[in-house]
Design an enzyme around this catalytic site. Structure first.
Site, PDB file in Angstrom:
ATOM      1  N   GLY A  45       1.988  -5.783  -7.526  1.00 21.55           N
ATOM      2  CA  GLY A  45       3.216  -5.712  -6.732  1.00 21.55           C
ATOM      3  C   GLY A  45       4.013  -6.999  -6.869  1.00 21.55           C
ATOM      4  O   GLY A  45       4.727  -7.405  -5.945  1.00 21.55           O
ATOM      5  N   SER A  47       6.577  -7.704  -8.598  1.00 17.96           N
ATOM      6  CA  SER A  47       7.973  -7.607  -9.050  1.00 17.96           C
ATOM      7  C   SER A  47       8.973  -7.655  -7.907  1.00 17.96           C
ATOM      8  O   SER A  47      10.182  -7.630  -8.135  1.00 17.96           O
ATOM      9  CB  SER A  47       8.159  -6.301  -9.833  1.00 17.96           C
ATOM     10  OG  SER A  47       7.917  -5.196  -8.980  1.00 17.96           O
ATOM     11  N   SER A  48       8.478  -7.687  -6.658  1.00 13.36           N
ATOM     12  CA  SER A  48       9.414  -7.584  -5.517  1.00 13.36           C
ATOM     13  C   SER A  48       8.845  -8.302  -4.300  1.00 13.36           C
ATOM     14  O   SER A  48       7.632  -8.515  -4.195  1.00 13.36           O
ATOM     15  CB  SER A  48       9.603  -6.086  -5.216  1.00 13.36           C
ATOM     16  OG  SER A  48      10.263  -5.883  -3.993  1.00 13.36           O
ATOM     17  N   GLY A  49       9.726  -8.660  -3.386  1.00 17.03           N
ATOM     18  CA  GLY A  49       9.326  -9.152  -2.060  1.00 17.03           C
ATOM     19  C   GLY A  49       8.268 -10.263  -2.074  1.00 17.03           C
ATOM     20  O   GLY A  49       8.420 -11.291  -2.747  1.00 17.03           O
ATOM     21  N   ARG A  70       4.867  -0.762 -11.034  1.00 18.64           N
ATOM     22  CA  ARG A  70       5.171   0.454 -11.812  1.00 18.64           C
ATOM     23  C   ARG A  70       6.440   0.305 -12.640  1.00 18.64           C
ATOM     24  O   ARG A  70       6.445   0.603 -13.827  1.00 18.64           O
ATOM     25  CB  ARG A  70       5.336   1.659 -10.859  1.00 18.64           C
ATOM     26  CG  ARG A  70       4.046   2.162 -10.280  1.00 18.64           C
ATOM     27  CD  ARG A  70       4.310   3.096  -9.132  1.00 18.64           C
ATOM     28  NE  ARG A  70       5.148   2.469  -8.114  1.00 18.64           N
ATOM     29  CZ  ARG A  70       5.593   3.062  -7.017  1.00 18.64           C
ATOM     30  NH1 ARG A  70       5.292   4.310  -6.795  1.00 18.64           N
ATOM     31  NH2 ARG A  70       6.328   2.414  -6.140  1.00 18.64           N
ATOM     32  N   LYS A  74      12.034  -3.570 -13.086  1.00 20.25           N
ATOM     33  CA  LYS A  74      11.875  -4.572 -12.016  1.00 20.25           C
ATOM     34  C   LYS A  74      10.959  -5.711 -12.485  1.00 20.25           C
ATOM     35  O   LYS A  74      11.158  -6.874 -12.133  1.00 20.25           O
ATOM     36  CB  LYS A  74      11.295  -3.909 -10.754  1.00 20.25           C
ATOM     37  CG  LYS A  74      12.331  -3.164  -9.916  1.00 20.25           C
ATOM     38  CD  LYS A  74      11.949  -3.022  -8.452  1.00 20.25           C
ATOM     39  CE  LYS A  74      10.824  -2.069  -8.206  1.00 20.25           C
ATOM     40  NZ  LYS A  74      10.376  -1.922  -6.837  1.00 20.25           N
ATOM     41  N   SER A 174      -3.100  -7.710   3.468  1.00 15.39           N
ATOM     42  CA  SER A 174      -3.150  -6.657   4.484  1.00 15.39           C
ATOM     43  C   SER A 174      -1.837  -6.703   5.257  1.00 15.39           C
ATOM     44  O   SER A 174      -0.753  -6.809   4.674  1.00 15.39           O
ATOM     45  CB  SER A 174      -4.369  -6.878   5.386  1.00 15.39           C
ATOM     46  OG  SER A 174      -4.433  -5.909   6.394  1.00 15.39           O
ATOM     47  N   TYR A 188      -0.564   3.857   7.627  1.00 18.54           N
ATOM     48  CA  TYR A 188      -0.489   2.489   7.091  1.00 18.54           C
ATOM     49  C   TYR A 188      -1.620   1.620   7.669  1.00 18.54           C
ATOM     50  O   TYR A 188      -2.315   0.911   6.937  1.00 18.54           O
ATOM     51  CB  TYR A 188       0.886   1.902   7.425  1.00 18.54           C
ATOM     52  CG  TYR A 188       1.130   0.513   6.895  1.00 18.54           C
ATOM     53  CD1 TYR A 188       1.076   0.249   5.532  1.00 18.54           C
ATOM     54  CD2 TYR A 188       1.418  -0.541   7.765  1.00 18.54           C
ATOM     55  CE1 TYR A 188       1.310  -1.030   5.049  1.00 18.54           C
ATOM     56  CE2 TYR A 188       1.667  -1.817   7.283  1.00 18.54           C
ATOM     57  CZ  TYR A 188       1.614  -2.059   5.928  1.00 18.54           C
ATOM     58  OH  TYR A 188       1.840  -3.330   5.453  1.00 18.54           O
ATOM     59  N   LYS A 192      -4.682  -0.363   5.822  1.00 22.12           N
ATOM     60  CA  LYS A 192      -4.831  -1.824   5.888  1.00 22.12           C
ATOM     61  C   LYS A 192      -6.105  -2.235   6.631  1.00 22.12           C
ATOM     62  O   LYS A 192      -6.716  -3.250   6.301  1.00 22.12           O
ATOM     63  CB  LYS A 192      -3.585  -2.453   6.531  1.00 22.12           C
ATOM     64  CG  LYS A 192      -2.318  -2.291   5.689  1.00 22.12           C
ATOM     65  CD  LYS A 192      -2.399  -3.040   4.360  1.00 22.12           C
ATOM     66  CE  LYS A 192      -1.087  -3.048   3.603  1.00 22.12           C
ATOM     67  NZ  LYS A 192      -1.128  -3.814   2.348  1.00 22.12           N
TER      68      LYS A 192
END
Ligand SMILES: NC(=O)c1ccc[n+]([C@@H]2O[C@H](COP(=O)([O-])OP(=O)(O)OC[C@H]3O[C@@H](n4cnc5c(N)ncnc54)[C@H](OP(=O)(O)O)[C@@H]3O)[C@@H](O)[C@H]2O)c1
Length: 361
Positions: A45, A47-49, A70, A74, A174, A188, A192
């Site tokens: 993950g 590629s963002s945030g 994915r 990005k 988490s 969610y 987590k």
């Protein structure tokens, strides 16, 4: 008189010192330092945030960085952004964490990993009754099974690394919704909370190989994912989980690496997170005898604080339902339809006004 002074001295000095000394010898696993410079940090993950901020941070600290997500577009954008900011070229891998074979290929191609940072995640806040089971499964598959896939793919090479004396890390991102269940986060939170069980068990299985597990618990953080989530958040989730404001991803990245480097099992990101981590310490490992001392001393008062939070949340839920019931009864008794202008004249809370507007349109 001398006896009274001695009793006071014992109470104020000797007992706390004895507790600290006891915890110094008790805490397990033992403290560790995990270097980041010149090491391979693999971020899912990325590629963002928060993941992108982690990639920036790791690159700036002199690590070799790989990111996986994915969308190839990005990933390329992220690579360019990190190169522009740090001059470092990160390796990018396009794969869905739900696809074990794709993940394995990416991990093998990336080469031995020193810090596996599992940050990928999807989040939607919605009452379980309104949520499709396919979305529940998607959340669990990405957040929980995706983490299993990555760990299964990367662990063999991490175990058999060239220099077993050098400690390595598996860190899982988490959420505070992974420490306490909140209205609207059934799927969610389950995903987590699941990471916590995975992390606690895994730490026992890999400690002999000098592999150290960390769990990061970010609060609301200003990311594209968070902005998307806010579009659909139920009113009660907003009321219960309202915070003073979202953290910046860069701050979360800083806390994350500080925690990983000091081998912390639990990594909170702000003051509220520290209190939450102390309150939910339970049977989780603790390396720091000082933090263990705080946990022991604060346990009682934090339980009271926890009960106060539960009181506030359940009171809000009760109030919200009562307002809803009152409105439905009013609608039935008057059998009339209100225009939104008329509805504004009702002396009702903001959450209810939205509900009213929803019903009226
Ligand atoms: N933002 C918050 O308020 C907050 C608070 C607490 C915890 N967290 C946690 O922090 C992590 C990062 O959140 P964020 O806010 O930075 O989210 P974000 O901006 O939406 O970024 C999510 C990242 O995960 C990747 N990803 C999503 N599904 C994937 C899949 N199936 N396979 C591979 N990669 C996938 C995304 O890339 P692609 O879409 O291209 O795959 C993207 O790079 C998540 O685990 C989240 O649960 C966030």
């Amino acid at each position: 008189m001398a006896d009274a002074y001695f009793s006071l001295f014992t109470l104020i000095v000797l007992i706390p010192l004895a507790l600290i000394a006891f915890l110094y010898f008790l805490v397990r696993p033992r403290p560790v330092k995990i270097p980041i410079k010149n090491r391979h940090v693999f971020i899912t993950g990325g590629s963002s945030g928060i993941g992108l901020a982690l990639a920036h941070h790791a690159a700036a600290q002199g690590a070799r960085v790989s990111i996986l997500a994915r969308s190839r577009n990005k990933l390329e954008e992220a690579r360019n952004a990190v190169r522009l900011a740090t001059g470092i070229d990160v390796s990018v891998f396009a794969a869905d964490v739900r696809d074990y074979d794709a993940v394995k290929r990416a991990v093998d191609e990336a080469g031995p990993i020193d810090v596996l940072l599992l940050n990928h995640g999807v989040f939607v806040a919605l009452e379980l009754e309104k949520q499709e089971l396919s979305e529940v499964k998607f959340t669990l598959d990405v957040n929980l099974m995706g983490s299993f896939n990555l760990i299964k793919a990367a662990l063999p090479a991490m175990r058999t690394r060239k220099d077993p004396q050098q400690p390595v890390s598996i860190a899982l991102v988490s959420s505070q919704a992974g420490q306490v269940g909140i209205y609207g986060y059934a799927a969610y939170s389950a995903s987590k909370f699941g990471l916590r069980g995975l992390a606690e068990a895994l730490q026992q299985e890999v400690i002999a190989d000098n592999i150290h597990v960390s769990l990061i618990f970010p609060p609301d953080t200003d990311t594209p994912g968070f902005a998307e989530e806010n579009k659909r958040k139920p009113e009660l989730t907003k009321i219960i989980a309202s915070s003073s404001g979202a953290m910046k991803p860069e701050e979360v990245a800083q806390k994350t690496f500080d925690g990983i480097k000091s081998g912390s099992f639990i990594i909170p990101c702000n003051l509220e997170g520290i209190a939450l981590s102390l309150a939910t310490a339970g049977l989780s490992p603790q390396r720091s005898f000082l933090m263990a001392t705080v946990e022991v001393l604060a346990a009682g008062i934090l339980r009271i604080a926890g009960l106060c939070f539960q009181w506030t949340w359940y009171t809000s839920i009760e109030k919200w339902h009562n307002q809803r019931k009152a409105f439905v009864e009013l609608m039935i008794s008057t059998s009339s339809r209100f225009t939104s202008k008329e509805l504004k004249h009702f002396e009702l809370g903001p959450c209810f006004r939205r509900l009213v507007a929803d019903i009226a349109t």
